[in-house]
Design an enzyme around this catalytic site. Structure first.
Site, mmCIF file in Angstrom:
data_model
loop_
_atom_site.group_PDB
_atom_site.id
_atom_site.type_symbol
_atom_site.label_atom_id
_atom_site.label_comp_id
_atom_site.label_asym_id
_atom_site.label_seq_id
_atom_site.Cartn_x
_atom_site.Cartn_y
_atom_site.Cartn_z
ATOM 1 N N GLU A 149 86.192 24.705 4.207
ATOM 2 C CA GLU A 149 85.027 25.595 4.334
ATOM 3 C C GLU A 149 84.130 25.209 5.510
ATOM 4 O O GLU A 149 82.912 25.071 5.366
ATOM 5 C CB GLU A 149 84.253 25.647 3.005
ATOM 6 C CG GLU A 149 85.154 26.114 1.863
ATOM 7 C CD GLU A 149 84.475 26.160 0.501
ATOM 8 O OE1 GLU A 149 83.327 25.710 0.380
ATOM 9 O OE2 GLU A 149 85.115 26.656 -0.456
ATOM 10 N N GLU A 266 94.555 28.460 -3.358
ATOM 11 C CA GLU A 266 93.691 28.522 -4.549
ATOM 12 C C GLU A 266 93.748 29.902 -5.197
ATOM 13 O O GLU A 266 92.749 30.411 -5.709
ATOM 14 C CB GLU A 266 92.245 28.170 -4.172
ATOM 15 C CG GLU A 266 92.119 26.797 -3.543
ATOM 16 C CD GLU A 266 90.681 26.331 -3.331
ATOM 17 O OE1 GLU A 266 89.763 26.896 -3.944
ATOM 18 O OE2 GLU A 266 90.497 25.390 -2.544
HETATM 19 C C1 XIL Z 1 86.344 23.379 -7.890
HETATM 20 C C2 XIL Z 1 87.042 22.792 -9.100
HETATM 21 O O1 XIL Z 1 87.995 23.696 -9.570
HETATM 22 C C3 XIL Z 1 86.025 22.488 -10.177
HETATM 23 O O2 XIL Z 1 86.641 21.802 -11.264
HETATM 24 C C4 XIL Z 1 84.883 21.640 -9.613
HETATM 25 O O3 XIL Z 1 83.894 21.495 -10.609
HETATM 26 C C5 XIL Z 1 84.296 22.279 -8.383
HETATM 27 O O4 XIL Z 1 85.323 22.536 -7.439
HETATM 28 N N1 XIL Z 1 86.928 26.019 -3.558
HETATM 29 C C6 XIL Z 1 87.538 24.808 -3.394
HETATM 30 C C7 XIL Z 1 87.822 23.967 -4.589
HETATM 31 O O5 XIL Z 1 87.967 24.481 -2.289
HETATM 32 O O6 XIL Z 1 87.823 22.602 -4.297
HETATM 33 C C8 XIL Z 1 86.852 24.256 -5.719
HETATM 34 O O7 XIL Z 1 87.290 23.524 -6.849
HETATM 35 C C9 XIL Z 1 86.794 25.734 -5.994
HETATM 36 C C10 XIL Z 1 86.333 26.496 -4.775
#
Ligand code: XIL
Length: 354
Positions: A149, A266
């Site tokens: 990000e 993701e």
């Molecule tokens: C999220 C996890 O899924 C959660 O368990 C944690 O509390 C916060 O982070 N984008 C990303 C991930 O790149 O690392 C994030 O993961 C979700 C959004």
């Protein structure tokens, strides 16, 4: 402590290594493999240890694992002055037992920072962290989200970069430093820049962000920075029009033309703002998976697709975005009872079409 298979004592890990009868049915990993791709998911290693059924499902379906939180600063660097690799080591051992590759996530991010994280982090901290983490898993982690990000257009810099602590102290050069340090620590690892908000054709800020991302990636490649891939997060929303057409295909092609691979890291589909019973929502969620993957998988540079979780039993997205009617969200390919949903079928079919 060196982690070897001998240290894997728990029943859940035995399940990871055990052959599963249902593997004869087409798993997502088999369907993906036939299209030349890796399929996997993000997990918390303690889930695999504690939940035998879930661990068996992950072993059957996944050829790649992403540590959902186990490699973030607030885990690995929770305490000042020492590293804690226990959870990350566990994930690596679990992946070994399953025969899965690991995609590391993530080396630098403006979130998930420990309380002691300095206001002005310096180059030494950056290189020390990246070198230590990548170095520990050299030869074992196939690819890394090096910076997560890095783009935030609301921060109103001409280059579109987020005003993260790293940017504020080191300037845009922090990106090059991070990729170089990772490359030095493991020259074979594939190094990615990761971001969200690149998915939808009809969301103006996202199509604009694609342009910002292409300029950023182009500049890094031209400067000889060791970057090998773009990771697209792929958090989709079931209530939105699934606009994944020609503009998305063109964007992916232009990334590929820079010589980069593309990972979807993701993927999930929120259903917290869609109406209807579970069956209807599941069909809608599946439709979004299908449409997104049909376009993404038409691009040969897309080498890996991972969902953010595997079963609705454990979904950070469902946790973060509860439905107003109190029903549990259903964003993933398998339901909370570990049964395949229409989304799993849609994914298998999307892999099969290629
Ligand atoms: C999220 C996890 O899924 C959660 O368990 C944690 O509390 C916060 O982070 N984008 C990303 C991930 O790149 O690392 C994030 O993961 C979700 C959004």
């Amino acid at each position: 402590m060196a982690l070897t298979r001998r240290t894997l004592a728990s029943g859940a890990v035995a399940a990871l290594a055990a052959p599963v009868a249902a593997a004869r049915e087409t798993s997502l990993k088999a369907a993906a493999r036939r299209s030349g791709r890796l399929y996997g998911c993000a997990v918390e290693p303690h889930r695999l240890d504690e939940d035998t059924g879930f661990a068996a499902l992950a072993a059957r379906e996944c050829a790649a694992l992403i540590p959902e939180n186990a490699m973030k600063w607030d885990t690995v660097r929770h305490a000042e002055g020492r590293f804690d690799f226990a959870a990350a080591d566990r994930l690596l051992a679990q992946a070994d037992a399953m025969g899965a590759v690991v995609h590391g996530h993530c080396l630098l991010w403006h979130e998930a920072l420990p309380a002691w994280f300095p206001e002005r982090p310096d180059e030494r901290l950056l290189r020390g962290h990246v070198g230590a983490v990548v170095g520990r898993y050299a030869g074992r982690v196939r690819s890394w989200d090096v910076v997560n990000e890095a783009v935030e257009r609301n921060d109103r810099r001409p280059d579109g970069l987020r005003r993260s602590p790293w940017l504020e102290t080191l300037g845009p050069a922090y990106l090059r430093m991070a990729f170089e340090a990772a490359h030095e620590a493991d020259p074979a690892a594939r190094l990615a820049l990761a971001d969200y908000g690149l998915e939808y054709d009809d969301v103006v800020w996202m199509t604009e962000k694609r342009g910002t991302m292409l300029a950023l990636l182009g500049g890094l490649v031209k400067a000889g920075v060791p970057i090998h891939a773009l990771s697209i997060q792929g958090h989709l929303r079931g209530e939105q029009a699934p606009s994944f057409g020609r503009p998305l295909a063109d964007f992916l092609r232009r990334v590929a033309d820079l010589g980069l691979e593309i990972y979807v890291t993701e993927l999930d589909v929120r259903d917290d703002a869609t109406a209807g019973d579970a069956a209807r929502r599941d069909r809608n969620v599946a439709d979004h998976y299908r449409r997104f993957l049909d376009t993404a998988l038409a691009e040969p540079a897309v080498r890996m697709v991972c969902t953010w979780g595997l079963s609705d039993r454990y979904s950070a997205t469902a946790d973060f975005f509860p439905r107003p009617d109190g029903a549990r969200g259903r964003p993933l390919p398998f339901d909370a009872d570990l049964r395949p949903k229409p989304a799993a079928k849609a994914m298998r079919q999307a892999f099969g079409r290629i």
